[in-house]
Motif scaffolding. Structure first.
Motif, PDB file in Angstrom:
ATOM      1  N   VAL A 109       0.840  -1.194   0.000  1.00 48.72           N
ATOM      2  CA  VAL A 109       0.000   0.000   0.000  1.00 48.72           C
ATOM      3  C   VAL A 109       0.876   1.245   0.000  1.00 48.72           C
ATOM      4  N   ASN A 110       0.575   2.166  -0.904  1.00 48.74           N
ATOM      5  CA  ASN A 110       1.190   3.491  -0.899  1.00 48.74           C
ATOM      6  C   ASN A 110       0.068   4.521  -0.897  1.00 48.74           C
ATOM      7  N   ALA A 111       0.192   5.543  -0.052  1.00 45.98           N
ATOM      8  CA  ALA A 111      -0.848   6.576  -0.006  1.00 45.98           C
ATOM      9  C   ALA A 111      -0.227   7.919   0.332  1.00 45.98           C
ATOM     10  N   ILE A 112      -0.716   8.949  -0.317  1.00 44.72           N
ATOM     11  CA  ILE A 112      -0.208  10.310  -0.120  1.00 44.72           C
ATOM     12  C   ILE A 112      -1.329  11.183   0.422  1.00 44.72           C
ATOM     13  N   THR A 113      -1.002  11.993   1.429  1.00 46.50           N
ATOM     14  CA  THR A 113      -2.016  12.815   2.084  1.00 46.50           C
ATOM     15  C   THR A 113      -1.648  14.285   2.036  1.00 46.50           C
ATOM     16  N   GLY A 114      -2.664  15.127   2.097  1.00 46.30           N
ATOM     17  CA  GLY A 114      -2.465  16.565   2.152  1.00 46.30           C
ATOM     18  C   GLY A 114      -2.024  17.033   3.525  1.00 46.30           C
ATOM     19  N   SER A 115      -1.569  18.271   3.604  1.00 46.85           N
ATOM     20  CA  SER A 115      -0.983  18.799   4.836  1.00 46.85           C
ATOM     21  C   SER A 115      -1.990  18.955   5.968  1.00 46.85           C
ATOM     22  N   THR A 116      -3.293  19.078   5.650  1.00 43.43           N
ATOM     23  CA  THR A 116      -4.288  19.213   6.713  1.00 43.43           C
ATOM     24  C   THR A 116      -4.391  17.951   7.556  1.00 43.43           C
ATOM     25  N   GLY A 117      -3.885  16.820   7.031  1.00 43.81           N
ATOM     26  CA  GLY A 117      -3.897  15.593   7.809  1.00 43.81           C
ATOM     27  C   GLY A 117      -3.016  15.657   9.040  1.00 43.81           C
ATOM     28  N   ALA A 118      -2.105  16.624   9.079  1.00 44.34           N
ATOM     29  CA  ALA A 118      -1.199  16.775  10.221  1.00 44.34           C
ATOM     30  C   ALA A 118      -1.764  17.703  11.292  1.00 44.34           C
ATOM     31  N   GLY A 119      -2.976  18.225  11.085  1.00 41.00           N
ATOM     32  CA  GLY A 119      -3.587  19.105  12.079  1.00 41.00           C
ATOM     33  C   GLY A 119      -3.242  20.558  11.856  1.00 41.00           C
ATOM     34  N   GLN A 120      -3.880  21.422  12.647  1.00 36.72           N
ATOM     35  CA  GLN A 120      -3.772  22.864  12.437  1.00 36.72           C
ATOM     36  C   GLN A 120      -2.509  23.460  13.057  1.00 36.72           C
ATOM     37  N   LYS A 121      -1.997  22.838  14.112  1.00 39.25           N
ATOM     38  CA  LYS A 121      -0.816  23.378  14.777  1.00 39.25           C
ATOM     39  C   LYS A 121       0.395  23.254  13.868  1.00 39.25           C
ATOM     40  N   PRO A 122       1.101  24.354  13.584  1.00 37.46           N
ATOM     41  CA  PRO A 122       2.243  24.295  12.664  1.00 37.46           C
ATOM     42  C   PRO A 122       3.346  23.382  13.187  1.00 37.46           C
TER      43      PRO A 122
ATOM     44  N   ASP B 273       1.559  -3.840   4.092  1.00 38.54           N
ATOM     45  CA  ASP B 273       2.818  -3.099   4.023  1.00 38.54           C
ATOM     46  C   ASP B 273       2.543  -1.683   3.511  1.00 38.54           C
ATOM     47  N   PHE B 274       2.329  -0.781   4.455  1.00 38.86           N
ATOM     48  CA  PHE B 274       1.839   0.567   4.150  1.00 38.86           C
ATOM     49  C   PHE B 274       2.961   1.595   4.258  1.00 38.86           C
ATOM     50  N   ILE B 275       3.157   2.346   3.169  1.00 33.18           N
ATOM     51  CA  ILE B 275       4.112   3.457   3.157  1.00 33.18           C
ATOM     52  C   ILE B 275       3.341   4.759   2.937  1.00 33.18           C
ATOM     53  N   PRO B 276       3.248   5.620   3.956  1.00 28.15           N
ATOM     54  CA  PRO B 276       2.545   6.907   3.814  1.00 28.15           C
ATOM     55  C   PRO B 276       3.486   7.995   3.272  1.00 28.15           C
ATOM     56  N   TYR B 277       2.918   8.907   2.487  1.00 29.95           N
ATOM     57  CA  TYR B 277       3.659  10.035   1.931  1.00 29.95           C
ATOM     58  C   TYR B 277       2.995  11.339   2.353  1.00 29.95           C
ATOM     59  N   ARG B 278       3.839  12.337   2.604  1.00 35.79           N
ATOM     60  CA  ARG B 278       3.350  13.710   2.784  1.00 35.79           C
ATOM     61  C   ARG B 278       3.328  14.377   1.417  1.00 35.79           C
ATOM     62  N   GLY B 279       2.152  14.920   1.034  1.00 38.94           N
ATOM     63  CA  GLY B 279       2.035  15.588  -0.252  1.00 38.94           C
ATOM     64  C   GLY B 279       2.139  17.091  -0.140  1.00 38.94           C
ATOM     65  N   ASP B 280       2.347  17.765  -1.265  1.00 48.03           N
ATOM     66  CA  ASP B 280       2.488  19.221  -1.261  1.00 48.03           C
ATOM     67  C   ASP B 280       1.170  19.889  -1.640  1.00 48.03           C
ATOM     68  N   PHE B 281       0.074  19.355  -1.124  1.00 49.54           N
ATOM     69  CA  PHE B 281      -1.260  19.935  -1.326  1.00 49.54           C
ATOM     70  C   PHE B 281      -1.972  19.923   0.017  1.00 49.54           C
TER      71      PHE B 281
END
Length: 333
Positions: free
Chosen positions: A167-180, A223-231
């Motif tokens: 499994v590969n999946a890419i997520t947007g920055s809001t997935g990390a929450g609002q706190k910088p 076997d999951f590899i998460p990615y941080r995306g630039d969106f």
């Protein structure tokens, strides 16, 4: 009207939840709690709501005045809150954190254990609608978990998950929450890509829990590899399963599995992330190359991956149409 309280209302999930509920024909927000923003206009924090609401944040928590409370806390805070506060037994709870997602018998040997005993139902409507309908407490699924397991569940029903799943999946920055944070500010995230928590992401146990529920067993690794995306928002996932089963039969199985699901749809052609952003939809497509089944699934991480699904669960719990307040158009253009 369903009278609603929101805890942790100042974050991304709180803001999105308020956006949905102020336009929900059966919902009335009684209080939106935020200790640090008490007395401030909600629209001054969630600026996309200017002109939509005059509600203010409050430090009060009048649980006896509501029918349901949404927990929009960070992970680990829901369990602690319930130990320190008394919520009337008649009040339903929908928790968006990970504290109660695993059933008690699934907690053993996980890296992220929760309380050993609880009565929370795992809130994935595609497989647990009848349980959600009678539940007093619902644990809303994680965003990656929702996207990935919806892609894999029909394969599980066809007993195709006998070998390790990539499994590969890419997520947007809001997935990390609002706190910088160091990996969320613009100058780092923009035009960048990175992986994190490879093979050890906290959502894997709940994915396994659902797949085991449907398939009856699960010996294979996820076997999951998460990615941080630039969106900003959205999750785009691919899952690879080895199988000799003909593609035509697999597609038929996917369409049958989701034929009654109001938000999860099989699509006959390749997907784009923009087709789901700003909606409560999950779109799925499959293709097959030799013995490799390629599954693609995508969602909006803040909606189907969080508060959209939470409102869907609320609708089920109060016996109203699942789609109420959730008929949203994507930002495809």
């Amino acid at each position: 009207m369903i009278k609603i309280g929101i805890l942790g209302a100042a974050g991304y999930t709180g803001g999105e939840l308020i956006r949905l509920l102020i336009n929900h024909p059966n919902a009335e927000i009684v209080f939106a709690n935020s200790e640090s923003n008490a007395g401030n206009l909600i629209a001054d924090v969630h600026e996309g709501l200017y002109g939509e609401t005059d509600l203010k944040f409050t430090s009060e928590m009048p649980f006896d005045a509501v029918d349901v409370v949404f927990f929009c806390f960070g992970h680990g805070k829901s369990e602690a809150f319930l130990k320190e506060h008394e919520i009337p037994a008649s009040v339903k709870i929908i928790d968006l954190a990970q504290d109660f997602r695993l059933a008690p018998d699934e907690v053993i040997n996980t890296q992220h254990p929760t309380t050993s005993q609880h009565d929370f139902v795992y809130g994935l409507p595609e497989i647990n609608e009848s349980k959600i309908a009678t539940a007093q407490h619902v644990a809303n699924p994680g965003c990656f978990a929702t996207c990935i397991q919806l892609g894999l569940l029909p394969a599980a029903q066809m007993h195709l998950l006998d070998k390790d799943v990539s499994v590969n999946a890419i997520t947007g920055s809001t997935g990390a929450g609002q706190k910088p944070g160091a990996t969320t500010h613009f100058s780092w995230r923009n035009n960048n890509l990175s992986i994190y928590k490879a093979f050890k992401h906290q959502h894997v146990p709940e994915i396994r829990q659902s797949l085991k529920q449907v398939q009856g067993y699960l010996d294979a690794n996820i076997d999951f590899i998460p990615y941080r995306g630039d969106f900003a928002r959205g999750i785009f996932a691919t899952e690879v399963v080895k199988t000799e089963k003909p593609l035509e039969d697999i597609v038929k199985g996917y369409k049958e599995f989701y034929k009654d699901a109001p938000f999860t749809h099989y699509v006959d052609k390749a997907l784009d992330l923009k087709q789901v952003v700003n909606t409560n939809k999950c779109l799925i497509h499959v293709d097959k190359i030799d013995d490799k089944l390629l599954i693609t699934s995508c969602i909006d991480n803040l909606l189907k991956g969080a508060v959209g699904q939470a409102v869907q669960n609320m609708n089920i719990m109060f016996d109203i149409d699942q789609t109420t307040g959730l008929k949203l158009k994507s930002t495809a253009f």
